[in-house]
Design a protein around this motif. Structure first.
Motif, PDB file in Angstrom:
ATOM      1  N   ALA A 145      22.606  54.346-149.046  1.00  0.00           N
ATOM      2  CA  ALA A 145      22.903  53.206-150.132  1.00  0.00           C
ATOM      3  C   ALA A 145      22.182  51.968-149.797  1.00  0.00           C
ATOM      4  CB  ALA A 145      24.383  53.023-150.211  1.00  0.00           C
ATOM      5  N   ILE A 146      22.125  51.052-150.824  1.00  0.00           N
ATOM      6  CA  ILE A 146      21.496  49.893-150.482  1.00  0.00           C
ATOM      7  C   ILE A 146      22.611  48.687-150.799  1.00  0.00           C
ATOM      8  CG2 ILE A 146      19.413  48.162-150.928  1.00  0.00           C
ATOM      9  CD1 ILE A 146      17.863  50.696-151.676  1.00  0.00           C
ATOM     10  N   PRO A 147      23.284  48.248-150.000  1.00  0.00           N
ATOM     11  CA  PRO A 147      24.344  47.411-150.253  1.00  0.00           C
ATOM     12  C   PRO A 147      23.999  45.743-150.383  1.00  0.00           C
ATOM     13  CG  PRO A 147      24.826  48.447-148.141  1.00  0.00           C
ATOM     14  CD  PRO A 147      23.264  48.678-148.343  1.00  0.00           C
ATOM     15  N   SER A 148      24.456  45.393-151.233  1.00  0.00           N
ATOM     16  CA  SER A 148      24.108  43.870-151.656  1.00  0.00           C
ATOM     17  C   SER A 148      25.489  43.001-151.597  1.00  0.00           C
ATOM     18  CB  SER A 148      23.586  44.003-153.266  1.00  0.00           C
ATOM     19  OG  SER A 148      23.306  42.357-153.367  1.00  0.00           O
ATOM     20  N   ARG A 149      25.505  42.172-150.498  1.00  0.00           N
ATOM     21  CA  ARG A 149      26.466  41.310-150.373  1.00  0.00           C
ATOM     22  C   ARG A 149      26.650  40.315-151.100  1.00  0.00           C
ATOM     23  NH1 ARG A 149      30.799  40.126-149.543  1.00  0.00           N
ATOM     24  NH2 ARG A 149      31.931  39.345-147.601  1.00  0.00           N
ATOM     25  N   SER A 150      25.740  39.841-151.856  1.00  0.00           N
ATOM     26  CA  SER A 150      25.624  38.691-152.619  1.00  0.00           C
ATOM     27  C   SER A 150      26.048  39.288-154.165  1.00  0.00           C
ATOM     28  CB  SER A 150      24.351  38.110-152.979  1.00  0.00           C
ATOM     29  OG  SER A 150      23.308  39.209-153.262  1.00  0.00           O
ATOM     30  N   GLU A 151      25.889  40.511-154.416  1.00  0.00           N
ATOM     31  CA  GLU A 151      26.446  41.276-155.869  1.00  0.00           C
ATOM     32  C   GLU A 151      27.795  41.785-155.760  1.00  0.00           C
ATOM     33  OE1 GLU A 151      23.431  42.718-158.333  1.00  0.00           O
ATOM     34  OE2 GLU A 151      21.724  41.672-157.319  1.00  0.00           O
ATOM     35  N   GLN A 152      27.816  42.165-154.287  1.00  0.00           N
ATOM     36  CA  GLN A 152      29.102  42.771-154.161  1.00  0.00           C
ATOM     37  C   GLN A 152      29.050  44.319-154.761  1.00  0.00           C
ATOM     38  OE1 GLN A 152      32.729  40.479-154.640  1.00  0.00           O
ATOM     39  NE2 GLN A 152      32.600  40.338-152.324  1.00  0.00           N
TER      40      GLN A 152
END
Length: 544
Positions: free
Chosen positions: A280-287
């Protein structure tokens, strides 16, 4: 206690300790693993009386000794850093955290350091059986050392055995047995030591493969290779099993770590068993995950050993943290009032009511105006709650990928050990030079894997030094930025020199090999000397 610590100092303190620990942990796994491999080889020698197993023990023991000496030098520094760079942490939990470290020094470190000299220089001074006991004591001391250090770390991960005393503003012992038998500490001890056994096995297997490829002492290399592969297979199975146990423990103890480790943003209530994100490619800003490849129905039984238990996602965990933060703010305000006036029984009663959430009040301080919780009111409370709740989640990208890289390398090493053991037991390993080359080039892999494992464990604990009780940003000492930069550069240069010395010495003596180093097995035997005798050991004048 002042909370106004420069964030740059905190980050530099974290970086320095991380580098110190990562450097130190380059030496620890090989010490743990090779100690019992040496004991295994020497056991075979004592049982069978075959001289070659004594030579093997002495040769691999020399490489073990190089690693051990440098590991000691890097390990002692780490313990001093708790007092120099993490004074608030040391004050807060020193009574609890210091006890297992003290026991480690008295029970384990002194034992292994004392007997390691006898192990190296006592071959011709004590009987074979007595020397075997000494070798096992060195191995036991090394592993006991890891046990007590991981008991201390287990308290940081899942604080058991301690309670907070509002009169002293410190954590106090409540149960020594709870501290020792902390499930996180016990599972992590076995997991970590087995990872060390894998490291030792891969090192011996890879160097032995090099000897076979270069036609150096094949009699010794074949036997060392076989012992290492069998040791590696068993250790790999164990480390994967105990890794599963740690995940099961963290579901309850550190749900934020598990959510970040698996990049679970939303709680899945609709399926019997949640999907597992392979990549996966997690995005903290976009949750959310910008990209993911998932395998359905795997995650829930993998982590909870059931098919129905719900695993909370990051967004839910943030919402669940907000009431704790609000209660923690009340606890901290009441604690401060009681600290100013110990006769204020109302403040003490209020603190006791919300005591279990005190750490979340600590955490909210960094987002309060001027780090003063009393300045939080109805207008800024929602913002403080939201920022603090988001801060309870560790770095998802780092956690997710550090864990997966560790696991991928673990399964690769299990497969490599299994194939190598199969062909070794069939006496066909020399017919597979490609496998020997792969074993040789895979020597660094367990070190990389254990470093990723350490990152997974410690990054996943953030933003806490003591999970749920003491945040990292208030744990550091009040040094200047200049001091931290100077000390960081000094530690980096010093530890880099240790690594360079380790690599030089290990490469030198591994390339020389037992034959070149001891001037040839046949020549020594013909001359009446002791084949495999280390250059620093006194030659024997009596027969075994």
């Amino acid at each position: 206690m002042s909370m106004m610590i420069d964030p740059t100092v905190v980050e530099l303190s974290r970086l320095q300790f991380a580098l110190t620990a990562l450097y130190h942990f380059l030496f620890v796994p090989l010490t743990l693993g090779m100690s019992f491999i040496l004991a295994t080889m020497e056991t075979v020698y004592v049982i069978t009386g075959k001289q070659i197993y004594k030579e093997m023990t002495q040769f691999w023991g020399k490489l073990f000794g190089i690693n051990f000496a440098l590991g000691v030098a890097t390990g002692i520094t780490m313990e001093f850093e708790f007092g120099t760079n993490w004074s608030m942490y040391s004050h807060f939990v020193g009574d609890i955290f210091g006890t297992p470290l003290a026991i480690e020094g008295i029970m384990a470190f002194f034992m292994e350091s004392t007997f390691v000299g006898v192990m190296f220089f006592g071959w011709e001074r004590i009987s074979a059986k007595a020397h075997l006991v000494v070798t096992y004591l060195v191995a036991l001391g090394s592993n006991l050392s890891a046990l007590w250090i991981l008991i201390a770390n287990g308290f940081m991960q899942d604080p058991r055995g301690g309670t907070f005393d509002p009169n002293t503003m410190r954590m106090q012992f409540s149960s020594f047995m709870d501290l020792i038998f902390n499930p996180d500490a016990q599972a992590k001890f076995v997991h970590t030591t087995l990872a060390g056994y894998i490291t030792g096995a891969m090192f011996v297997m890879g160097v032995s493969a090099y000897y076979m490829l270069t036609n150096k002492r094949k009699d010794m290399a074949l036997r060392s290779f076989r012992i290492a592969t069998l040791f590696g297979v068993l250790s790999s199975i164990g480390v994967i099993t105990l890794g599963d146990a740690l995940g099961f423990i963290d579901v309850k103890a550190q749900p934020t770590k598990l959510a970040a480790m698996e990049a679970i943003w939303n709680t899945d209530y609709n399926t019997v068993s949640a999907s597992w994100n392979l990549i996966a490619i997690p995005s903290r800003s976009e949750q959310k995950n910008l990209f993911e490849v998932s395998i359905p129905y795997v995650l829930t039984p993998l982590l909870t050993h059931s098919e129905t238990k719900v695993i909370p996602g990051i967004i839910q965990l943030e919402q669940e943290a907000k009431p704790k933060i609000a209660n923690g703010i009340k606890a901290m305000i009441a604690l401060k009032a009681y600290n100013l006036d110990h006769g204020n029984t109302q403040a003490l009663a209020t603190f006791k009511q919300y005591e279990n959430d005190m750490g979340y009040g600590f955490l909210a301080m960094q987002f309060a105006p001027d780090q003063d919780l009393k300045k939080i009111d109805a207008t800024n409370l929602p913002s403080v709650l939201d920022k603090t709740a988001k801060d309870t989640i560790p770095n998802v990208w780092v956690e997710f990928w550090a864990f997966r890289l560790m696991v991928a390398m673990g399964f690769f090493m299990l497969a490599l050990f299994a194939f190598a053991a199969y062909f070794s037991l069939k006496n066909e390993i020399e017919k597979h030079p490609a496998l020997l080359k792969l074993a040789m080039w895979s020597i660094p892999m367990p070190w990389v894997a254990v470093e990723f494992g350490w990152i997974t464990a410690e990054n996943g604990r953030q933003p806490w030094t003591v999970f749920g009780w003491l945040p990292t940003f208030v744990s550091a000492s009040t040094h200047s930025v200049g001091y931290m930069v100077f000390s960081l550069i000094g530690f980096t240069l010093l530890y880099s020199s240790f690594i360079a010395a380790e690599l030089y010495l290990m490469f030198k003596y591994a390339r020389l090999g037992p034959q070149d180093d001891h001037h040839g097995h046949d020549a020594v035997a013909a001359g009446g000397g002791m084949a495999g005798q280390p250059t620093f050991a006194k030659p024997s004048m009596r027969k075994e």
